[in-house]
Motif scaffolding. Structure first.
Motif, PDB file in Angstrom:
ATOM      1  N   THR A   7       0.837  -1.205   0.000  1.00  0.00           N
ATOM      2  CA  THR A   7       0.000   0.000   0.000  1.00  0.00           C
ATOM      3  C   THR A   7       0.867   1.248   0.000  1.00  0.00           C
ATOM      4  O   THR A   7       0.665   2.165  -0.809  1.00  0.00           O
ATOM      5  CB  THR A   7      -0.946  -0.006   1.220  1.00  0.00           C
ATOM      6  N   LEU A   8       1.828   1.311   0.890  1.00  0.00           N
ATOM      7  CA  LEU A   8       2.699   2.476   0.985  1.00  0.00           C
ATOM      8  C   LEU A   8       3.564   2.613  -0.257  1.00  0.00           C
ATOM      9  O   LEU A   8       3.696   3.704  -0.818  1.00  0.00           O
ATOM     10  CB  LEU A   8       3.561   2.383   2.245  1.00  0.00           C
ATOM     11  N   GLY A   9       4.151   1.515  -0.715  1.00  0.00           N
ATOM     12  CA  GLY A   9       5.023   1.568  -1.886  1.00  0.00           C
ATOM     13  C   GLY A   9       4.319   2.033  -3.141  1.00  0.00           C
ATOM     14  O   GLY A   9       4.831   2.887  -3.870  1.00  0.00           O
ATOM     15  N   ARG A  10       3.133   1.515  -3.392  1.00  0.00           N
ATOM     16  CA  ARG A  10       2.379   1.931  -4.588  1.00  0.00           C
ATOM     17  C   ARG A  10       1.940   3.385  -4.508  1.00  0.00           C
ATOM     18  O   ARG A  10       1.984   4.114  -5.504  1.00  0.00           O
ATOM     19  CB  ARG A  10       1.169   1.020  -4.785  1.00  0.00           C
ATOM     20  N   ALA A  11       1.540   3.812  -3.328  1.00  0.00           N
ATOM     21  CA  ALA A  11       1.129   5.215  -3.163  1.00  0.00           C
ATOM     22  C   ALA A  11       2.329   6.145  -3.284  1.00  0.00           C
ATOM     23  O   ALA A  11       2.233   7.229  -3.868  1.00  0.00           O
ATOM     24  CB  ALA A  11       0.430   5.395  -1.818  1.00  0.00           C
ATOM     25  N   SER A 145       0.820   2.084  10.688  1.00  0.00           N
ATOM     26  CA  SER A 145      -0.501   1.704  11.204  1.00  0.00           C
ATOM     27  C   SER A 145      -1.636   2.361  10.442  1.00  0.00           C
ATOM     28  O   SER A 145      -2.716   1.785  10.311  1.00  0.00           O
ATOM     29  CB  SER A 145      -0.614   2.077  12.686  1.00  0.00           C
ATOM     30  N   LEU A 146      -1.418   3.577   9.954  1.00  0.00           N
ATOM     31  CA  LEU A 146      -2.507   4.330   9.341  1.00  0.00           C
ATOM     32  C   LEU A 146      -2.448   4.270   7.817  1.00  0.00           C
ATOM     33  O   LEU A 146      -2.008   5.199   7.147  1.00  0.00           O
ATOM     34  CB  LEU A 146      -2.478   5.785   9.830  1.00  0.00           C
ATOM     35  N   LEU A 147      -2.938   3.169   7.288  1.00  0.00           N
ATOM     36  CA  LEU A 147      -2.996   2.964   5.837  1.00  0.00           C
ATOM     37  C   LEU A 147      -4.339   2.361   5.421  1.00  0.00           C
ATOM     38  O   LEU A 147      -4.429   1.639   4.444  1.00  0.00           O
ATOM     39  CB  LEU A 147      -1.857   2.033   5.391  1.00  0.00           C
ATOM     40  N   GLU A 148      -5.373   2.687   6.177  1.00  0.00           N
ATOM     41  CA  GLU A 148      -6.672   2.042   5.946  1.00  0.00           C
ATOM     42  C   GLU A 148      -7.574   2.806   4.978  1.00  0.00           C
ATOM     43  O   GLU A 148      -8.365   2.189   4.277  1.00  0.00           O
ATOM     44  CB  GLU A 148      -7.406   1.852   7.279  1.00  0.00           C
ATOM     45  N   THR A 149      -7.485   4.120   4.965  1.00  0.00           N
ATOM     46  CA  THR A 149      -8.340   4.935   4.097  1.00  0.00           C
ATOM     47  C   THR A 149      -7.453   5.735   3.139  1.00  0.00           C
ATOM     48  O   THR A 149      -6.261   5.911   3.403  1.00  0.00           O
ATOM     49  CB  THR A 149      -9.188   5.920   4.921  1.00  0.00           C
ATOM     50  N   PRO A 150      -8.022   6.249   2.055  1.00  0.00           N
ATOM     51  CA  PRO A 150      -7.219   7.080   1.146  1.00  0.00           C
ATOM     52  C   PRO A 150      -6.581   8.277   1.854  1.00  0.00           C
ATOM     53  O   PRO A 150      -5.428   8.615   1.561  1.00  0.00           O
ATOM     54  CB  PRO A 150      -8.232   7.535   0.087  1.00  0.00           C
ATOM     55  N   ASP A 151      -7.294   8.912   2.771  1.00  0.00           N
ATOM     56  CA  ASP A 151      -6.722  10.045   3.495  1.00  0.00           C
ATOM     57  C   ASP A 151      -5.551   9.614   4.375  1.00  0.00           C
ATOM     58  O   ASP A 151      -4.540  10.310   4.465  1.00  0.00           O
ATOM     59  CB  ASP A 151      -7.785  10.747   4.347  1.00  0.00           C
ATOM     60  N   GLU A 152      -5.687   8.464   5.047  1.00  0.00           N
ATOM     61  CA  GLU A 152      -4.594   7.956   5.874  1.00  0.00           C
ATOM     62  C   GLU A 152      -3.381   7.612   5.021  1.00  0.00           C
ATOM     63  O   GLU A 152      -2.239   7.919   5.391  1.00  0.00           O
ATOM     64  CB  GLU A 152      -5.033   6.718   6.661  1.00  0.00           C
ATOM     65  N   VAL A 153      -3.623   6.991   3.876  1.00  0.00           N
ATOM     66  CA  VAL A 153      -2.524   6.629   2.982  1.00  0.00           C
ATOM     67  C   VAL A 153      -1.800   7.891   2.519  1.00  0.00           C
ATOM     68  O   VAL A 153      -0.559   7.963   2.574  1.00  0.00           O
ATOM     69  CB  VAL A 153      -3.020   5.801   1.777  1.00  0.00           C
TER      70      VAL A 153
END
Length: 170
Positions: A7-11, A145-153
């Motif tokens: 998730t983090l890498g793609r974003a 920890s905070l990668l659950e919503t688009p805003d968190e990402v």
């Protein structure tokens, strides 16, 4: 597992001047079979050899962020290569988030796919404890920890870019 690497890498790849490479995806593409199938047909040791070979090739590239599987760091040579070539970052998510992510995605994870919820939790705790000594060799830590919503990402990506001084895309 489930620390948020993909998730983090793609974003991150979308806004920063880096290419994200998921080590497992690279192996799957090259082998023409899923990680689960590689584990089932060839065994974990064969998969770890494929992983080490792919990592060695990636280490020659510039401006990449690599998402490594949970066992990659457990080979001393892999950690030495990663620490010698770039900045290693241990993504740390709170235990509740890790467990929820594992439970939701267990079907695609060969080491836990057939386990009950309780067994997954025990396996997670056991795995973290067993791998702790290897993970602690990472040069840096980052809360994922905070990668659950688009805003968190988006917010987490911004923090990552600032913390590691990563150039943005032009």
């Amino acid at each position: 597992m489930c620390s948020g690497k993909t998730t983090l890498g793609r974003a991150l790849e979308q806004v920063a001047d880096v290419t994200y490479i998921d080590l497992d995806d690279m192996i799957v593409e090259e082998q023409g079979m899923s990680v689960s199938d590689i584990f089932a047909s060839r065994g974990e040791e064969a998969f770890r050899s494929l992983e080490a070979d792919a990592l060695a090739r990636i280490a020659r590239l510039e401006n990449v962020v690599v998402g490594c599987g949970g066992g990659t760091a457990c080979r001393t040579a892999n950690m030495e290569l990663m620490n010698g070539r770039g900045t290693t970052v241990l993504l740390e998510a709170c235990r509740d988030r890790l467990l929820r992510r594992l439970l939701e995605g267990r079907a695609g994870r060969p080491l836990i796919a057939s386990l009950s919820d309780t067994e997954v939790e025990r396996a997670m705790e056991r795995g973290l404890e067993q791998r702790k000594v290897h993970y602690e060799r990472a040069r840096c830590r980052f809360d994922s920890s905070l990668l659950e919503t688009p805003d968190e990402v988006a917010a987490t990506v911004e923090l990552f870019i600032k913390k590691f001084n990563i150039p943005r895309k032009i």
